[in-house]
Scaffold this active site. Structure first.
Site, PDB file in Angstrom:
ATOM      1  N   GLU A   7       0.105  -7.708  -4.089  1.00 48.63           N
ATOM      2  CA  GLU A   7      -1.005  -6.933  -4.060  1.00 48.63           C
ATOM      3  C   GLU A   7      -0.631  -6.013  -3.981  1.00 48.63           C
ATOM      4  OE1 GLU A   7      -4.441  -5.222  -1.299  1.00 48.63           O
ATOM      5  OE2 GLU A   7      -3.795  -7.740  -1.104  1.00 48.63           O
ATOM      6  N   THR A  37      -7.967  -3.397  -2.427  1.00 50.40           N
ATOM      7  CA  THR A  37      -9.239  -2.614  -2.205  1.00 50.40           C
ATOM      8  C   THR A  37      -9.693  -2.221  -3.769  1.00 50.40           C
ATOM      9  OG1 THR A  37      -7.458  -1.603  -0.766  1.00 50.40           O
ATOM     10  CG2 THR A  37      -9.223  -0.149  -1.680  1.00 50.40           C
ATOM     11  N   GLY A  55       1.162  -6.219   5.363  1.00 51.24           N
ATOM     12  CA  GLY A  55       1.094  -4.656   5.264  1.00 51.24           C
ATOM     13  C   GLY A  55       1.974  -4.273   5.504  1.00 51.24           C
ATOM     14  N   SER A  56       2.069  -3.214   6.785  1.00 46.99           N
ATOM     15  CA  SER A  56       2.770  -2.882   7.190  1.00 46.99           C
ATOM     16  C   SER A  56       3.752  -3.164   8.050  1.00 46.99           C
ATOM     17  CB  SER A  56       1.901  -1.910   8.525  1.00 46.99           C
ATOM     18  OG  SER A  56       1.219  -2.810   9.478  1.00 46.99           O
ATOM     19  N   LYS A  89     -10.983 -13.349   2.665  1.00 49.85           N
ATOM     20  CA  LYS A  89      -9.848 -12.715   3.482  1.00 49.85           C
ATOM     21  C   LYS A  89     -10.650 -12.183   5.079  1.00 49.85           C
ATOM     22  CE  LYS A  89      -9.155  -8.254   2.969  1.00 49.85           C
ATOM     23  NZ  LYS A  89      -8.365  -7.371   1.550  1.00 49.85           N
ATOM     24  N   ARG A 136       0.883  -1.135   0.130  1.00 48.20           N
ATOM     25  CA  ARG A 136      -0.627   0.077   0.100  1.00 48.20           C
ATOM     26  C   ARG A 136       0.781   1.362  -0.268  1.00 48.20           C
ATOM     27  NH1 ARG A 136      -5.390  -0.085   1.592  1.00 48.20           N
ATOM     28  NH2 ARG A 136      -5.283  -1.881   2.123  1.00 48.20           N
ATOM     29  N   GLY A 150      -3.474  -6.738  11.082  1.00 51.54           N
ATOM     30  CA  GLY A 150      -3.351  -6.776  12.469  1.00 51.54           C
ATOM     31  C   GLY A 150      -2.294  -8.037  12.093  1.00 51.54           C
TER      32      GLY A 150
END
Length: 210
Positions: free
Chosen positions: A41, A70, A180-181, A130, A18, A160
């Site tokens: 992604e 998204t 992700g992060s 998901k 992202r 998370g």
């Protein structure tokens, strides 16, 4: 509805990039593939996402899924296919979006949080589910819903989740993870992503086997 099933990957790990820019996408994607990721992604709320997805798709070897996250509209699904993307990830369940993906033979992973959403997604041919945000429902919540789903359903956890979460979610029947992060944030260097990717792959292999 027939749908492209979830593919057989060495690891059911989806890297979520992202905020990535088209200038950095090729070295970051190359580092992830080298570390062992086979599904990547690029969310559509990133800068110039379809340009980045196209660049990543052209450089990725056969067997590596490149796609968009998204994805909220059928038009975005068509654009994804046009640039060579094969994986569609959404935060929600939209039958029109899933139906369009089915027509284009894309692998899909819509976001669900309830049994109703899960069964709607499956009726419209979802390749995998998901559970998002996974940290809200937790491993026990996912396990309770999974108990009523078809046994062959591929269950993913996103939101998370990091490499320390694998054991708890595995006990709930989760076999796929969106990272992700914990893996990438805008501004991370290739070296930072590489180190995090290697650590994530090692933790997955230790829990699930390579």
């Amino acid at each position: 509805m027939p749908m492209r099933p979830w593919p057989t990957l060495s690891r059911n790990l989806v890297a979520i990039l992202r905020g990535i820019t088209q200038e950095e996408v090729e070295p970051i994607v190359a580092a992830l593939i080298d570390a062992g990721f086979e599904a990547i992604e690029i969310p559509l709320n990133s800068p110039d996402p379809f340009v980045s997805i196209g660049r990543a798709a052209r450089m990725a070897p056969d067997g590596v899924l490149i796609g968009a996250g998204t994805v909220l509209t059928a038009e975005d699904t068509r654009r994804l296919a046009d640039v060579g993307g094969r994986l569609q990830v959404s935060p929600n369940v939209d039958p029109q979006v899933l139906d369009q993906a089915a027509a284009l033979d894309l692998v899909t992973m819509p976001g669900v949080l309830t049994p109703s959403e899960a069964f709607t997604a499956l009726r419209h041919g979802a390749s995998a589910l998901k559970f998002f945000p996974a940290s809200v429902i937790g491993a026990k919540g996912i396990a309770a819903i999974r108990a009523v789903l078809p046994k062959e359903t591929v269950i993913g956890a996103v939101g998370g989740v990091d490499e320390t979460s694998f054991a708890d979610y595995r006990a709930a029947g989760v076999t796929a993870f969106g990272m992700g992060s914990s893996l990438y944030k805008p501004g991370f260097t290739v070296a930072q992503v590489t180190e995090r990717a290697i650590r994530t792959v090692a933790a997955y292999d230790a829990e699930f086997g390579a």
